[in-house]
Scaffold this motif. Sequence first.
Motif, short mmCIF file in Angstrom:
data_model
loop_
_atom_site.label_atom_id
_atom_site.label_comp_id
_atom_site.label_asym_id
_atom_site.label_seq_id
_atom_site.Cartn_x
_atom_site.Cartn_y
_atom_site.Cartn_z
N ILE A 257 -8.98 1.84 10.56
CA ILE A 257 -7.84 1.12 9.99
C ILE A 257 -7.51 1.80 8.67
O ILE A 257 -8.31 1.78 7.73
N ASP A 258 -6.36 2.45 8.62
CA ASP A 258 -5.95 3.15 7.41
C ASP A 258 -5.23 2.18 6.49
O ASP A 258 -4.27 1.53 6.89
N PRO B 151 1.29 3.49 7.22
CA PRO B 151 2.26 3.55 8.32
C PRO B 151 1.69 4.10 9.63
O PRO B 151 2.14 3.72 10.70
N ASN B 152 0.68 4.95 9.56
CA ASN B 152 0.13 5.55 10.78
C ASN B 152 -0.95 4.71 11.46
O ASN B 152 -1.52 5.14 12.45
N THR B 153 -1.23 3.51 10.96
CA THR B 153 -2.32 2.70 11.51
C THR B 153 -2.03 2.22 12.93
O THR B 153 -2.84 2.38 13.82
#
Length: 112
Positions: free
Chosen positions: A104-105, A85-87
């Motif tokens: 890129i998480d 979600p935090n990407t």
Amino acid sequence: LFLPPQTQLALCHYTTSHDSDGFEKPGEFQPHRWLRKNDTDRVDNFGAIPFGYGVRSCVGRRIAELEIHLALVQLLQAFEVQLAPNTGTVPAKTQGLLGPGKPIDLKFVDRK
């Protein structure tokens, strides 16, 4: 390094792949441009040939491609890959090769 004036030096794969001299309609997704009709069909565009071409091509190409395919299949069978979600939006960054401008998480969700 001496290069004759007429020599074009293209180091960036992204730039080379988007050059209209080498690719008709370079901005369009056209996967058929990489398909060959038969074994004797030659490559007309050398914009992206990471393993080389012809008699001097990489002897380990088939093994490397097979290993990549097997690793991806095993990864995708075991996990569902999702963006964390935090990407957010990831800008492109060019340093010889095109890559992400920030990390890129990813989230790997176990399929079992």
